[in-house]
Scaffold this active site. Structure first.
Site, PDB file in Angstrom:
ATOM      1  N   ASP A 123     -21.173  -6.266  32.295  1.00  0.00           N
ATOM      2  CA  ASP A 123     -20.808  -4.941  32.670  1.00  0.00           C
ATOM      3  C   ASP A 123     -20.251  -4.202  31.560  1.00  0.00           C
ATOM      4  OD1 ASP A 123     -22.635  -2.846  34.783  1.00  0.00           O
ATOM      5  OD2 ASP A 123     -19.940  -2.300  34.452  1.00  0.00           O
TER       6      ASP A 123
ATOM      7  N   LYS B 244     -21.943  -8.363  42.396  1.00  0.00           N
ATOM      8  CA  LYS B 244     -21.121  -7.324  41.642  1.00  0.00           C
ATOM      9  C   LYS B 244     -19.927  -8.402  41.425  1.00  0.00           C
ATOM     10  CE  LYS B 244     -22.086  -4.424  38.096  1.00  0.00           C
ATOM     11  NZ  LYS B 244     -23.162  -3.915  37.783  1.00  0.00           N
TER      12      LYS B 244
HETATM   13  P1  NDP Z   1     -19.593  -1.022  27.398  1.00  0.00           P
HETATM   14  O1  NDP Z   1     -18.202  -1.993  28.067  1.00  0.00           O
HETATM   15  O2  NDP Z   1     -20.231  -1.745  26.400  1.00  0.00           O
HETATM   16  O3  NDP Z   1     -19.049   0.722  26.850  1.00  0.00           O
HETATM   17  C1  NDP Z   1     -18.554   1.759  28.366  1.00  0.00           C
HETATM   18  C2  NDP Z   1     -18.113   2.567  27.385  1.00  0.00           C
HETATM   19  O4  NDP Z   1     -18.589   3.666  28.403  1.00  0.00           O
HETATM   20  C3  NDP Z   1     -17.244   2.992  26.832  1.00  0.00           C
HETATM   21  O5  NDP Z   1     -17.891   3.810  25.598  1.00  0.00           O
HETATM   22  C4  NDP Z   1     -16.349   3.358  27.546  1.00  0.00           C
HETATM   23  O6  NDP Z   1     -15.453   3.929  25.971  1.00  0.00           O
HETATM   24  C5  NDP Z   1     -17.054   4.064  28.112  1.00  0.00           C
HETATM   25  N1  NDP Z   1     -16.290   4.308  29.698  1.00  0.00           N
HETATM   26  C6  NDP Z   1     -15.972   3.400  30.248  1.00  0.00           C
HETATM   27  N2  NDP Z   1     -15.268   3.929  31.620  1.00  0.00           N
HETATM   28  C7  NDP Z   1     -15.108   4.853  31.087  1.00  0.00           C
HETATM   29  C8  NDP Z   1     -14.213   6.326  32.201  1.00  0.00           C
HETATM   30  N3  NDP Z   1     -13.810   6.126  33.224  1.00  0.00           N
HETATM   31  N4  NDP Z   1     -14.485   7.615  31.805  1.00  0.00           N
HETATM   32  C9  NDP Z   1     -15.633   7.289  29.874  1.00  0.00           C
HETATM   33  N5  NDP Z   1     -15.906   6.695  29.440  1.00  0.00           N
HETATM   34  C10 NDP Z   1     -16.063   6.276  29.911  1.00  0.00           C
HETATM   35  O7  NDP Z   1     -20.713  -0.508  28.890  1.00  0.00           O
HETATM   36  P2  NDP Z   1     -22.299  -1.220  29.278  1.00  0.00           P
HETATM   37  O8  NDP Z   1     -22.622  -0.399  28.232  1.00  0.00           O
HETATM   38  O9  NDP Z   1     -22.407  -2.130  29.580  1.00  0.00           O
HETATM   39  O10 NDP Z   1     -21.713   0.207  30.633  1.00  0.00           O
HETATM   40  C11 NDP Z   1     -21.841   1.366  30.403  1.00  0.00           C
HETATM   41  C12 NDP Z   1     -22.807   1.589  32.068  1.00  0.00           C
HETATM   42  O11 NDP Z   1     -24.241   0.982  32.460  1.00  0.00           O
HETATM   43  C13 NDP Z   1     -21.845   0.974  33.405  1.00  0.00           C
HETATM   44  O12 NDP Z   1     -21.838   2.480  34.519  1.00  0.00           O
HETATM   45  C14 NDP Z   1     -22.719  -0.325  33.838  1.00  0.00           C
HETATM   46  O13 NDP Z   1     -22.625  -0.073  35.188  1.00  0.00           O
HETATM   47  C15 NDP Z   1     -23.980   0.149  33.526  1.00  0.00           C
HETATM   48  N6  NDP Z   1     -24.763  -0.606  33.127  1.00  0.00           N
HETATM   49  C16 NDP Z   1     -24.611  -1.489  32.148  1.00  0.00           C
HETATM   50  C17 NDP Z   1     -25.615  -2.372  31.908  1.00  0.00           C
HETATM   51  C18 NDP Z   1     -25.907  -3.686  31.330  1.00  0.00           C
HETATM   52  O14 NDP Z   1     -26.907  -4.588  31.073  1.00  0.00           O
HETATM   53  N7  NDP Z   1     -24.485  -3.688  30.190  1.00  0.00           N
HETATM   54  C19 NDP Z   1     -26.510  -2.747  32.988  1.00  0.00           C
HETATM   55  C20 NDP Z   1     -26.910  -1.611  33.742  1.00  0.00           C
HETATM   56  C21 NDP Z   1     -26.083  -1.013  34.111  1.00  0.00           C
HETATM   57  P3  NDP Z   1     -14.199   3.325  25.818  1.00  0.00           P
HETATM   58  O15 NDP Z   1     -14.202   2.353  25.322  1.00  0.00           O
HETATM   59  O16 NDP Z   1     -13.194   4.312  26.245  1.00  0.00           O
HETATM   60  O17 NDP Z   1     -13.448   2.576  27.875  1.00  0.00           O
HETATM   61  O1  2IT Z   2     -25.369  -2.909  37.003  1.00  0.00           O
HETATM   62  C1  2IT Z   2     -25.910  -3.945  35.868  1.00  0.00           C
HETATM   63  O2  2IT Z   2     -27.537  -3.748  36.048  1.00  0.00           O
HETATM   64  C2  2IT Z   2     -26.126  -5.068  35.012  1.00  0.00           C
HETATM   65  N1  2IT Z   2     -24.405  -4.566  34.751  1.00  0.00           N
HETATM   66  C3  2IT Z   2     -26.157  -6.099  34.618  1.00  0.00           C
HETATM   67  C4  2IT Z   2     -26.915  -6.746  35.777  1.00  0.00           C
HETATM   68  C5  2IT Z   2     -26.991  -8.277  35.103  1.00  0.00           C
HETATM   69  O3  2IT Z   2     -27.315  -8.974  36.277  1.00  0.00           O
HETATM   70  O4  2IT Z   2     -28.287  -8.395  34.306  1.00  0.00           O
END
Ligand code: NDP
Ligand code: 2IT
Length: 448
Positions: free
Chosen positions: A169, A129
């Protein structure tokens, strides 16, 4: 206390003593250590190899500075990390996060979780990561590009298609991946297997953008069906409004569930007639607006500042898709009082330890992150396969693989929980299933 429990606690004490200032990392290790004792009882040879102490120590941590020039011509500097946590099963694989809260503790907890998540997918990927404390909010495209290029000037020394493969992420989506890969290619030549989450036009996979959200819903569906329930007709709250949240909402709608709320870091919207997902996509993906804008277009919806998990309203399924520790013991109590019967984690570690225990005691079906949100990285691994084959699979092929992977993960963690006498405890099932694979992969490769 048994000898094995004493060994586990001794290792935890060492971890705590080494990094006392890393609360998120310690939390992830604590949650993991609470559940894996039965595996060590069954396979005491793992203790002889001191697997536990080795598995909590990242193989490598890289920290570097990222200097860049903002639109005013001023020089700024951010801090970036890559944690190459564990390569027992394959090359390091995991996303990059751009958010002002990023520090070594956050990246280590994410890398630790990633190692086990990746092992549950059954695909040959280790755990890594990275990220930076850079805040993309309010930055121009030019600033984002210059930042990404500067970050890649350094990161490129440590990654590659059989070494370490970053992806997105929080704060890293298609735009950032494009700039990162563009710079990687400038420095190393075309090697598109070195990053995933790429656009379809230069080596991305169909279905990657949707994969984490769709995968979360496939997992939830499998968990519910096993309990004789279904998503159809259920009211659902999804937190966040980013990549994971949007495609979770889209798939819930397809399954005839009703998403009544979603959020961002400042507040949340309630739309009891069902969130308009296309409108959210336009606001967040295209216009990069705040979620509060939604109510200006749909006045029948309401906006509230604060955390959506503290809202009192009747619903059935909670899908946290924003960030770590968004659900603590107070919000868990509210979720239970609201009548929720299933929680599945789209974000990484969104429920703290107390919240997780409360859900278990309340008999809630609980899908832990490392199982429930593995769809994103699973399709990233499919993107790597397509890149090395130099071909593109159809969306049907990718979606089918994703569905199968999520159903397999659910089956795997349910069966392992059952095998060790903790039926229905999917946290323990996921940790024990994932740990066994990584631990034996380490043992078979010797002390290296
Ligand atoms: P994005 O940046 O696309 O979206 C993040 C969302 O979460 C936004 O709505 C943001 O709001 C909100 N957010 C972020 N930080 C905070 C905080 N401190 N408090 C409240 N809300 C918050 O990210 P992703 O959708 O990609 O990721 C979301 C989660 O999913 C994370 O935990 C990530 O690690 C996990 N994840 C992502 C994967 C992926 O493929 N992208 C895979 C597996 C897990 P704002 O715009 O106001 O910051
Ligand atoms: O938390 C996660 O699994 C991710 N942000 C996706 C990682 C990836 O390599 O696609």
């Amino acid at each position: 206390m048994t000898d094995i429990r004493r060994y586990i606690e001794e290792v935890y004490t060492k971890v705590q003593a080494r990094d006392p200032q890393q609360p998120e990392f310690l939390q992830a290790v604590r949650e993991f250590f609470n559940t894996i004792e039965p595996v060590l009882v069954k396979y005491p040879e793992l203790i002889k190899q001191n697997i536990l102490e080795r598995i909590v120590e990242p193989e490598r941590i890289i920290q570097f500075s990222v200097p860049w020039v903002n639109d005013q011509g001023e020089v700024e500097v951010n801090r970036a990390f890559r944690v190459q946590f564990n390569s027992a099963i394959g090359p390091y694989k995991g996303g990059l996060r751009f958010h002002p809260t990023v520090n070594q503790s956050i990246i280590k907890f994410l890398g630790f979780e990633q190692t086990f998540k990746n092992s549950l997918t059954g695909l040959p990927i280790g755990g890594g990561k990275g990220g930076s404390d850079f805040d993309p909010k309010g930055k121009s495209d030019g600033e984002i590009m210059r930042f990404c290029q500067s970050l890649m000037n350094e990161l490129q020394k440590y990654i590659g298609s059989s070494m370490d493969i970053p992806a997105g992420d929080i704060g890293v989506g298609a735009r950032e991946i494009g700039y990162l890969y563009g710079q990687y290619k400038r420095l190393n030549g075309s090697e598109n297997g070195a990053i995933t989450g790429k656009h379809l036009l230069y080596g991305g996979s169909l279905g990657r953008k949707e994969a984490t959200g769709y995968g979360l819903v496939y997992f939830t569906k499998a968990m519910l069906e096993d309990a004789g329930k279904s998503i159809k007709g259920q009211k659902v709250i999804v937190s966040g409004s980013g990549n994971v949240a949007i495609y979770t909402m889209e798939k819930i709608k397809e399954c005839e569930g009703i998403v009544i709320a979603c959020s961002d870091s400042t507040g949340y919207i309630i739309d009891e007639s069902g969130i308009d997902v296309e409108l959210i996509k336009d606001l967040k993906e295209v216009k990069r607006e705040r979620i509060s804008e939604y109510v200006n277009i749909r006045p029948e919806a309401s906006y509230y500042p604060g955390n959506v998990w503290n809202h009192r309203i009747t619903y059935h399924i909670a899908l946290p898709c924003a960030t770590q520790n968004e659900i603590n013991k107070d919000s868990a109590a509210t979720i239970i009082a609201n009548g929720v019967f299933a929680v599945a984690e789209g974000a990484n570690m969104p429920t703290d330890l107390e919240g997780t225990i409360m859900f278990r005691k309340a008999g809630i079906l609980f899908g832990p992150a490392k199982a429930a949100n593995a769809g994103g990285v699973a399709v990233s691994a499919l993107e790597m396969s397509q890149n090395s084959q130099r071909r593109c699979w159809t969306s049907y092929e990718v979606d089918n693989e994703l569905k199968k992977t999520m159903e397999n993960i659910y089956g795997q963690i349910r069966n392992v929980a059952r095998e060790y006498g903790v039926e229905g405890d999917f946290v323990a099932g996921a940790n024990m299933a994932a740990f066994t694979k990584v631990a034996f992969a380490m043992e078979f490769q010797g002390v290296v």
